[in-house]
Design a protein around this motif. Structure first.
Motif, PDB file in Angstrom:
ATOM      1  N   ILE A 215      -2.993   0.271  -3.834  1.00 45.34           N
ATOM      2  CA  ILE A 215      -2.689  -1.100  -3.426  1.00 45.34           C
ATOM      3  C   ILE A 215      -2.180  -1.865  -4.648  1.00 45.34           C
ATOM      4  O   ILE A 215      -2.882  -2.018  -5.653  1.00 45.34           O
ATOM      5  CB  ILE A 215      -3.926  -1.779  -2.824  1.00 45.34           C
ATOM      6  CG1 ILE A 215      -4.365  -0.992  -1.573  1.00 45.34           C
ATOM      7  CG2 ILE A 215      -3.630  -3.226  -2.456  1.00 45.34           C
ATOM      8  CD1 ILE A 215      -5.726  -1.328  -1.079  1.00 45.34           C
ATOM      9  N   VAL A 216      -0.936  -2.314  -4.540  1.00 38.97           N
ATOM     10  CA  VAL A 216      -0.222  -2.909  -5.666  1.00 38.97           C
ATOM     11  C   VAL A 216       0.186  -4.330  -5.300  1.00 38.97           C
ATOM     12  O   VAL A 216       0.681  -4.588  -4.193  1.00 38.97           O
ATOM     13  CB  VAL A 216       1.038  -2.081  -6.010  1.00 38.97           C
ATOM     14  CG1 VAL A 216       1.787  -2.712  -7.173  1.00 38.97           C
ATOM     15  CG2 VAL A 216       0.655  -0.644  -6.335  1.00 38.97           C
TER      16      VAL A 216
ATOM     17  N   GLU B 227       0.870  -1.170   0.000  1.00 34.67           N
ATOM     18  CA  GLU B 227       0.000   0.000   0.000  1.00 34.67           C
ATOM     19  C   GLU B 227       0.915   1.231   0.000  1.00 34.67           C
ATOM     20  O   GLU B 227       1.639   1.469   0.969  1.00 34.67           O
ATOM     21  CB  GLU B 227      -0.906   0.006   1.226  1.00 34.67           C
ATOM     22  CG  GLU B 227      -1.773   1.250   1.346  1.00 34.67           C
ATOM     23  CD  GLU B 227      -2.444   1.355   2.698  1.00 34.67           C
ATOM     24  OE1 GLU B 227      -2.824   2.466   3.098  1.00 34.67           O
ATOM     25  OE2 GLU B 227      -2.578   0.300   3.371  1.00 34.67           O
ATOM     26  N   LEU B 228       0.917   1.970  -1.102  1.00 31.98           N
ATOM     27  CA  LEU B 228       1.791   3.130  -1.248  1.00 31.98           C
ATOM     28  C   LEU B 228       0.948   4.394  -1.375  1.00 31.98           C
ATOM     29  O   LEU B 228      -0.119   4.372  -2.011  1.00 31.98           O
ATOM     30  CB  LEU B 228       2.697   2.998  -2.468  1.00 31.98           C
ATOM     31  CG  LEU B 228       3.582   1.747  -2.526  1.00 31.98           C
ATOM     32  CD1 LEU B 228       3.014   0.751  -3.533  1.00 31.98           C
ATOM     33  CD2 LEU B 228       5.011   2.103  -2.901  1.00 31.98           C
ATOM     34  N   VAL B 229       1.428   5.485  -0.807  1.00 32.07           N
ATOM     35  CA  VAL B 229       0.716   6.757  -0.885  1.00 32.07           C
ATOM     36  C   VAL B 229       1.334   7.588  -2.000  1.00 32.07           C
ATOM     37  O   VAL B 229       2.558   7.797  -2.038  1.00 32.07           O
ATOM     38  CB  VAL B 229       0.792   7.515   0.453  1.00 32.07           C
ATOM     39  CG1 VAL B 229      -0.027   8.799   0.366  1.00 32.07           C
ATOM     40  CG2 VAL B 229       0.287   6.643   1.590  1.00 32.07           C
ATOM     41  N   ALA B 230       0.499   8.056  -2.931  1.00 31.53           N
ATOM     42  CA  ALA B 230       0.961   8.855  -4.073  1.00 31.53           C
ATOM     43  C   ALA B 230       1.113  10.310  -3.652  1.00 31.53           C
ATOM     44  O   ALA B 230       0.204  10.896  -3.059  1.00 31.53           O
ATOM     45  CB  ALA B 230      -0.026   8.735  -5.232  1.00 31.53           C
ATOM     46  N   HIS B 231       2.268  10.901  -3.958  1.00 35.23           N
ATOM     47  CA  HIS B 231       2.536  12.304  -3.636  1.00 35.23           C
ATOM     48  C   HIS B 231       2.949  13.057  -4.890  1.00 35.23           C
ATOM     49  O   HIS B 231       3.320  12.462  -5.894  1.00 35.23           O
ATOM     50  CB  HIS B 231       3.658  12.417  -2.598  1.00 35.23           C
ATOM     51  CG  HIS B 231       3.286  11.896  -1.246  1.00 35.23           C
ATOM     52  ND1 HIS B 231       2.274  12.437  -0.500  1.00 35.23           N
ATOM     53  CD2 HIS B 231       3.802  10.884  -0.499  1.00 35.23           C
ATOM     54  CE1 HIS B 231       2.173  11.793   0.657  1.00 35.23           C
ATOM     55  NE2 HIS B 231       3.096  10.839   0.678  1.00 35.23           N
ATOM     56  N   GLY B 232       2.920  14.390  -4.793  1.00 30.91           N
ATOM     57  CA  GLY B 232       3.391  15.223  -5.890  1.00 30.91           C
ATOM     58  C   GLY B 232       2.295  15.576  -6.873  1.00 30.91           C
ATOM     59  O   GLY B 232       1.104  15.532  -6.558  1.00 30.91           O
TER      60      GLY B 232
ATOM     61  N   THR C  89       0.238  -5.806 -10.533  1.00 30.32           N
ATOM     62  CA  THR C  89      -1.177  -5.467 -10.697  1.00 30.32           C
ATOM     63  C   THR C  89      -1.542  -4.346  -9.735  1.00 30.32           C
ATOM     64  O   THR C  89      -1.265  -4.439  -8.537  1.00 30.32           O
ATOM     65  CB  THR C  89      -2.084  -6.670 -10.383  1.00 30.32           C
ATOM     66  OG1 THR C  89      -1.740  -7.756 -11.242  1.00 30.32           O
ATOM     67  CG2 THR C  89      -3.545  -6.320 -10.597  1.00 30.32           C
ATOM     68  N   VAL C  90      -2.144  -3.276 -10.259  1.00 30.36           N
ATOM     69  CA  VAL C  90      -2.703  -2.232  -9.402  1.00 30.36           C
ATOM     70  C   VAL C  90      -4.156  -2.616  -9.157  1.00 30.36           C
ATOM     71  O   VAL C  90      -4.975  -2.583 -10.062  1.00 30.36           O
ATOM     72  CB  VAL C  90      -2.606  -0.848 -10.060  1.00 30.36           C
ATOM     73  CG1 VAL C  90      -3.164   0.222  -9.121  1.00 30.36           C
ATOM     74  CG2 VAL C  90      -1.166  -0.528 -10.409  1.00 30.36           C
ATOM     75  N   ALA C  91      -4.468  -3.007  -7.922  1.00 31.69           N
ATOM     76  CA  ALA C  91      -5.757  -3.630  -7.652  1.00 31.69           C
ATOM     77  C   ALA C  91      -6.820  -2.647  -7.197  1.00 31.69           C
ATOM     78  O   ALA C  91      -7.998  -2.802  -7.525  1.00 31.69           O
ATOM     79  CB  ALA C  91      -5.594  -4.728  -6.601  1.00 31.69           C
ATOM     80  N   ALA C  92      -6.426  -1.650  -6.397  1.00 34.73           N
ATOM     81  CA  ALA C  92      -7.430  -0.741  -5.848  1.00 34.73           C
ATOM     82  C   ALA C  92      -6.762   0.533  -5.364  1.00 34.73           C
ATOM     83  O   ALA C  92      -5.541   0.598  -5.177  1.00 34.73           O
ATOM     84  CB  ALA C  92      -8.196  -1.396  -4.701  1.00 34.73           C
ATOM     85  N   ILE C  93      -7.593   1.550  -5.173  1.00 35.87           N
ATOM     86  CA  ILE C  93      -7.161   2.837  -4.620  1.00 35.87           C
ATOM     87  C   ILE C  93      -8.129   3.205  -3.503  1.00 35.87           C
ATOM     88  O   ILE C  93      -9.335   2.991  -3.625  1.00 35.87           O
ATOM     89  CB  ILE C  93      -7.180   3.939  -5.706  1.00 35.87           C
ATOM     90  CG1 ILE C  93      -6.049   3.730  -6.716  1.00 35.87           C
ATOM     91  CG2 ILE C  93      -7.089   5.330  -5.073  1.00 35.87           C
ATOM     92  CD1 ILE C  93      -6.149   4.647  -7.928  1.00 35.87           C
ATOM     93  N   VAL C  94      -7.587   3.719  -2.405  1.00 35.39           N
ATOM     94  CA  VAL C  94      -8.431   4.320  -1.370  1.00 35.39           C
ATOM     95  C   VAL C  94      -8.210   5.823  -1.449  1.00 35.39           C
ATOM     96  O   VAL C  94      -7.100   6.311  -1.238  1.00 35.39           O
ATOM     97  CB  VAL C  94      -8.104   3.787   0.029  1.00 35.39           C
ATOM     98  CG1 VAL C  94      -8.993   4.462   1.074  1.00 35.39           C
ATOM     99  CG2 VAL C  94      -8.300   2.279   0.082  1.00 35.39           C
TER     100      VAL C  94
END
Length: 477
Positions: A454-455, A382-387, A409-414
């Motif tokens: 979530i990757v 689970e990585l947080v996207a910044h920028g 696989t990129v499965a989902a985003i919160v």
């Protein structure tokens, strides 16, 4: 990154293996020179023999210019002293300690910089207890993992002959679900080989399928896609050690619990600690004892002693005598892989279960959660996207535009993680609220700043490449 690991036991060795494979500079310290020699034969790392709680040994291990200290010896006192020395003497920026004592875990002030200076405290026994609890709640699952503080669940199940999706392409899954639900098959493992899923991939009998959905949808989604097992009511636990006792205390208000413990003093101690569980003094490999305690009527047998062979023998015997489902703690990874799917339904490697929470504090970029899958062969992050679009390789871009490595696989985003969302009702007055909106991703989904992504990486070596994609450029700072 230059990392010093204190303790070459199961947890320390697993952490070292995970970090060495990601091109970190690792030094491991232990009093057992023979154990260190075995690790050096397997892994590219330095080894120092000595007491981890002494300045001279830490200096020899390279503490003067280390980036992180991970203290995972068997002694809480050694781990705490080492972290304090790392801060006050060597100024090591990040300090992690394995702790078992509840006194330290329950009082955060003891771990503050002015005291023992622990940035992150890891309690493997509690991590494993929580992991087993999730497996009890989903008895048909091989693995149950949570992301985004429980907002999203990832469940691994075995596809069975006659299942609604077996023999059909994945693209038909939306037709089998209610309109308000969405889910994603993040990965498939067939005969221990990863199968990269797309819409045309057919599910086969025996496939290990990793299914991801919002937490409130995961159970109804599973109900639609596979045969559900009878909920667990009666549990027998072999071994009243730290994990067995923690689990009994956590479960006894909801389940009928029996604990088998072979040491008289320990059995008496457990009996005073639990409120409703039945404590039995005896050997879990004793066929007569298991039959007397109606093992055939048990829904679940948990073999949780400190001995792999005893756990395998007790679990196999319990299954032969009629117990519906058997889980066993197995420290040796080769054993866990060998026994699973036979009399033992799930072999749990304690080090692999607990390592994920630690790795989340080691990884580059803003990694919020790490889960080791299939005993370390794969990982879910689970990585947080910044920028923004100028400083990030992922923000402002559609999934299909991002150069993901093969096998990812990129499965989902919160999204909107700070926003409370009502997802159901417990009664007429009480709402169930969770944080963030779950977006099951598709090829045209755009990643936004602040998204928790979530990757799923089908091979461990892909993790570093994914982390690099989420690192922001210089101008962002």
């Amino acid at each position: 990154m230059k990392v010093i690991i204190l303790g070459a036991g199961q947890v320390g060795a697993s952490v070292a293996e995970g970090l060495v494979s990601e091109e970190n500079d690792i030094t491991i310290v232990d009093t057992d020179g023979q154990r260190l020699a075995v690790l050096q034969d397997k892994l590219d790392l330095r080894a120092v023999v000595g007491n981890a709680a002494t300045p001279s040994v830490l200096r020899e291990a390279g503490a003067t210019d280390a980036d992180m200290l991970i203290a995972v010896t068997q002694s809480d006192q050694t781990n705490l002293v080492a972290c304090k020395l790392a801060q006050s003497v060597f100024n090591i920026p990040t300090r992690v300690a394995r702790l078992r004592g509840q006194d330290f875990l329950q009082d955060a002030t003891l771990l503050a910089p002015e005291n023992f200076a622990v940035d992150f405290a890891l309690c493997p026994e509690q991590v494993i207890t929580d992991y087993i609890q999730r497996l009890i709640e989903f008895p048909e699952a091989l693995q149950v993992l949570n992301f985004a503080k429980g907002r999203v669940s990832l469940v691994a199940v075995r596809a069975y002959e006659g299942g609604l999706l077996v023999g059909k392409p994945i693209k038909e899954m939306p037709n089998l679900l209610p309109p308000e639900m969405d889910a994603r098959i993040a990965a498939i493992f067939r005969h221990n080989q990863a199968v990269f899923p797309d819409g045309e991939t057919h599910i086969e009998h025996g496939d290990e399928v990793f299914l991801l959905a919002a937490a409130e949808h995961i159970r109804p989604v599973l109900r639609q896609l596979r045969r559900m097992m009878t909920p667990v009511q009666r549990i027998m636990i072999a071994g009243g050690g730290n994990i067995g006792l923690r689990l009994a205390k956590a479960l006894e208000s909801r389940y009928e619990i029996k604990i088998i413990e072979g040491r008289k003093e320990r059995a008496e101690f457990i009996a005073n600690e639990v409120e409703q569980s039945l404590v039995l003094l005896g050997d879990a490999t004793d066929e007569e004892l298991l039959e007397q305690e109606n093992i055939a009527e048990m829904d679940l047998f948990l073999a949780l002693t400190n001995d792999d062979e005893d756990n395998i023998m007790a679990g196999s015997l319990a299954k032969r005598l009629g117990c519906k489902r058997v889980l066993a703690l197995v420290n040796r990874r080769a054993y866990a892989e060998m026994i699973e799917g036979g009399p033992i339904d799930i072999g749990i490697s304690p080090a692999q279960v607990s390592i994920g929470t630690l790795l989340a504090h080691v990884r580059h970029g803003d990694v919020a959660e790490v889960h080791s899958l299939r005993r370390g062969a794969a990982e879910a992050l689970e990585l947080v996207a910044h920028g923004d679009a100028k400083t990030s390789k992922v923000v402002g871009r559609r999934i299909e535009e991002i150069p993901w490595p093969d096998g990812v696989t990129v499965a989902a985003i919160v999204r909107n993680f700070d926003k409370a969302v009502i997802v159901g009702q417990t009664d007429d007055w009480t709402s169930i609220t969770r944080h963030g909106e779950v977006v099951i991703t598709h090829h045209d989904t755009v990643i936004e700043a602040g998204d928790h992504v979530i990757v799923f990486c089908t091979r461990k070596k892909l993790v570093k490449k994914v982390e690099q994609l989420f690192q922001v450029g210089f101008h962002f700072f």
